[in-house]
Design a protein around this motif. Structure first.
Motif, PDB file in Angstrom:
ATOM      1  N   TYR A 194       0.853  -1.183   0.000  1.00 30.40           N
ATOM      2  CA  TYR A 194       0.000   0.000   0.000  1.00 30.40           C
ATOM      3  C   TYR A 194       0.888   1.231   0.000  1.00 30.40           C
ATOM      4  O   TYR A 194       1.787   1.347   0.805  1.00 30.40           O
ATOM      5  CB  TYR A 194      -0.885  -0.042   1.243  1.00 30.40           C
ATOM      6  N   GLY A 197      -0.353   4.678  -0.146  1.00 25.63           N
ATOM      7  CA  GLY A 197      -0.937   5.880   0.410  1.00 25.63           C
ATOM      8  C   GLY A 197      -1.644   6.794  -0.567  1.00 25.63           C
ATOM      9  O   GLY A 197      -2.156   7.839  -0.189  1.00 25.63           O
ATOM     10  N   ARG A 198      -1.697   6.459  -1.854  1.00 24.20           N
ATOM     11  CA  ARG A 198      -2.348   7.337  -2.817  1.00 24.20           C
ATOM     12  C   ARG A 198      -3.850   7.452  -2.572  1.00 24.20           C
ATOM     13  O   ARG A 198      -4.444   8.481  -2.829  1.00 24.20           O
ATOM     14  CB  ARG A 198      -2.093   6.868  -4.244  1.00 24.20           C
ATOM     15  N   VAL A 199      -4.449   6.394  -2.061  1.00 26.20           N
ATOM     16  CA  VAL A 199      -5.880   6.433  -1.779  1.00 26.20           C
ATOM     17  C   VAL A 199      -6.174   7.452  -0.687  1.00 26.20           C
ATOM     18  O   VAL A 199      -7.142   8.208  -0.772  1.00 26.20           O
ATOM     19  CB  VAL A 199      -6.403   5.034  -1.389  1.00 26.20           C
ATOM     20  N   CYS A 200      -5.328   7.522   0.321  1.00 23.19           N
ATOM     21  CA  CYS A 200      -5.518   8.509   1.397  1.00 23.19           C
ATOM     22  C   CYS A 200      -5.416   9.924   0.857  1.00 23.19           C
ATOM     23  O   CYS A 200      -6.177  10.802   1.261  1.00 23.19           O
ATOM     24  CB  CYS A 200      -4.498   8.299   2.504  1.00 23.19           C
ATOM     25  N   LEU A 201      -4.475  10.168  -0.046  1.00 22.64           N
ATOM     26  CA  LEU A 201      -4.338  11.497  -0.629  1.00 22.64           C
ATOM     27  C   LEU A 201      -5.572  11.867  -1.445  1.00 22.64           C
ATOM     28  O   LEU A 201      -6.042  13.005  -1.398  1.00 22.64           O
ATOM     29  CB  LEU A 201      -3.080  11.583  -1.496  1.00 22.64           C
ATOM     30  N   ILE A 231      -8.683  10.703  -0.984  1.00 25.93           N
ATOM     31  CA  ILE A 231      -9.777  10.943  -0.047  1.00 25.93           C
ATOM     32  C   ILE A 231      -9.612  12.309   0.619  1.00 25.93           C
ATOM     33  O   ILE A 231     -10.577  13.062   0.776  1.00 25.93           O
ATOM     34  CB  ILE A 231      -9.866   9.812   0.989  1.00 25.93           C
ATOM     35  N   LEU A 232      -8.392  12.652   0.991  1.00 21.52           N
ATOM     36  CA  LEU A 232      -8.133  13.963   1.583  1.00 21.52           C
ATOM     37  C   LEU A 232      -8.495  15.079   0.607  1.00 21.52           C
ATOM     38  O   LEU A 232      -9.103  16.081   0.993  1.00 21.52           O
ATOM     39  CB  LEU A 232      -6.667  14.070   1.995  1.00 21.52           C
TER      40      LEU A 232
END
Length: 104
Positions: free
Chosen positions: A10, A12-16, A18-19
């Motif tokens: 993973y 972290g692109r998904v978190c970015l 969503i942010l």
């Protein structure tokens, strides 16, 4: 049935993403700069003035530029930058239009 893990881990692109959707481009700029300051230094040549001006006035253009600049701005990169500038201009024009209607 269990959950499947994506090969390669993973990143972290998904978190970015969503942010970005929840808080907007300026919040993403701050978090992305904290997570990858070297990418921002490469994109802006180590200067601090242009990223700050981009944060204040052209957040979408700043995000797109950081995304495409390390490999050089060529080909379709120009299209993405123009689209980002248009989004920023429309955001400013929309805010100006709302303010005028509220006063009148």
């Amino acid at each position: 049935m269990g959950t499947r893990r994506v090969p390669g881990g993973y990143d972290g692109r998904v978190c970015l993403l969503i942010l970005l959707l929840v808080l907007g481009p300026r919040a993403l700029i701050v978090v992305w700069w904290l997570l990858a300051p070297l990418q921002w230094a490469v994109a802006f040549g180590g200067g601090i003035v242009l990223p700050i001006l981009g944060f204040l006035f052209l957040p979408w253009t700043t995000l797109v530029y950081v995304l495409v600049a390390p490999g050089g701005v060529v080909g379709l990169d120009w299209l993405w930058l123009v689209l980002a500038v248009l989004v920023d201009i429309s955001a400013h024009a929309g805010a100006y239009g709302r303010r005028r209607r509220a006063v009148a």
